[in-house]
Design an enzyme around this catalytic site. Structure first.
Site, PDB file in Angstrom:
ATOM      1  N   LYS A 159      -1.034   4.790   4.511  1.00 53.12           N
ATOM      2  CA  LYS A 159      -1.835   3.855   5.242  1.00 53.12           C
ATOM      3  C   LYS A 159      -1.041   3.307   6.666  1.00 53.12           C
ATOM      4  O   LYS A 159      -0.077   2.951   6.849  1.00 53.12           O
ATOM      5  CB  LYS A 159      -1.884   2.562   4.490  1.00 53.12           C
ATOM      6  CG  LYS A 159      -2.913   1.291   5.137  1.00 53.12           C
ATOM      7  CD  LYS A 159      -3.261   0.448   3.857  1.00 53.12           C
ATOM      8  CE  LYS A 159      -4.205  -0.683   4.576  1.00 53.12           C
ATOM      9  NZ  LYS A 159      -5.454  -0.023   4.787  1.00 53.12           N
ATOM     10  N   HIS A 219       0.913  -1.102  -0.011  1.00 55.26           N
ATOM     11  CA  HIS A 219       0.196   0.021  -0.109  1.00 55.26           C
ATOM     12  C   HIS A 219       0.775   1.324   0.070  1.00 55.26           C
ATOM     13  O   HIS A 219       2.072   1.242   0.071  1.00 55.26           O
ATOM     14  CB  HIS A 219      -0.934  -0.014   1.210  1.00 55.26           C
ATOM     15  CG  HIS A 219      -2.002  -0.863   1.050  1.00 55.26           C
ATOM     16  ND1 HIS A 219      -2.110  -2.156   1.427  1.00 55.26           N
ATOM     17  CD2 HIS A 219      -3.459  -0.658   0.643  1.00 55.26           C
ATOM     18  CE1 HIS A 219      -3.391  -2.699   1.097  1.00 55.26           C
ATOM     19  NE2 HIS A 219      -4.127  -1.734   0.831  1.00 55.26           N
TER      20      HIS A 219
END
Length: 236
Positions: free
Chosen positions: A138, A134
């Protein structure tokens, strides 16, 4: 339909874009937990909540307690999940949660469930690794999506649990979490044995797939009571 957006980061802004494309009205955009006054005066038909783990519980709770159906995609707060489900039941509320609202990802969940179930029937000799990549913003590791994938494998009794430590035992699923710039989300599940390897992967190219799924879920939950997931929305 009047939609309140709670959590106005990159995901919230993408949801705003998709909401307008689908001809709904934005009744509220708020980057925090809205006050009772603010929420009631918004005249919202439904709320879509994508915020931070530390505020998700309060965001969802205030919506349910004020009879506003809420769709939530925030991960990293599920230690309080059962409390929210009890509040939803007590208030006869409407709550829909998913760790990933992408329609393609939810089909991917079903493929992974079927694969682990079938492999368990014939062999227990597969090493299983889940890799999730990600963007650097995040916060939670591993991703909620990776945890959902691992839980489905555990449910099918192929492994006992999941770990983040590469010194895992044979009965554990290894989850690798990586963070890079500008990566919406890549999830890969590998089943490896001495005789063969099987790999399935879902790669998101942008946040729009997640946002579209969340708005579709908001459209679906209107006039429904109870606790739901994307499984009910998609009929799978």
């Amino acid at each position: 339909m009047n939609i309140a957006i709670i959590g106005y980061g990159k995901m919230g802004k993408t949801i705003e874009k998709i909401t307008k494309i689908r001809n709904h009205k934005i009744s509220l955009c708020y980057d925090g937990t809205p006050s009772l006054h603010l929420l009631k005066n918004s005249n919202s038909d439904v709320a879509i909540e994508f915020s931070q783990p530390h505020s998700a519980f309060n965001n969802v709770k205030i919506c349910i307690e004020n009879d506003i159906p809420v769709v939530s995609g925030t991960t990293g707060w599920l230690e309080k999940f059962e409390i929210i489900k009890k509040i939803c039941k007590k208030r006869n509320g409407s709550f829909l949660y998913s760790s990933n609202f992408s329609i393609g990802m939810n089909i991917f969940f079903e493929i992974n469930k079927k694969l682990s179930k079938l492999l368990h029937l014939y062999s227990k000799d597969y090493e299983i690794t889940i890799e999730e990549i990600h963007h650097k913003e995040k916060i939670d590791k591993p991703s909620g999506t990776a945890i959902s994938l691992a839980k489905d494998i555990v449910h099918n009794k192929m492994k006992k649990t999941w770990v983040l430590d590469e010194k895992k035992t044979k009965d554990q699923i290894l989850i690798l979490s990586k963070r890079f710039n500008n990566v919406p989300g890549i999830h890969t599940v590998k089943y490896e044995s001495k005789i063969e390897d099987i790999k399935i992967q879902h790669k998101a190219h942008s946040r729009e797939g997640f946002a579209l799924g969340a708005v579709i879920a908001a459209e679906w939950i209107q006039n429904k009571k109870g606790f739901f997931s994307m499984k009910e929305v998609l009929g799978i």
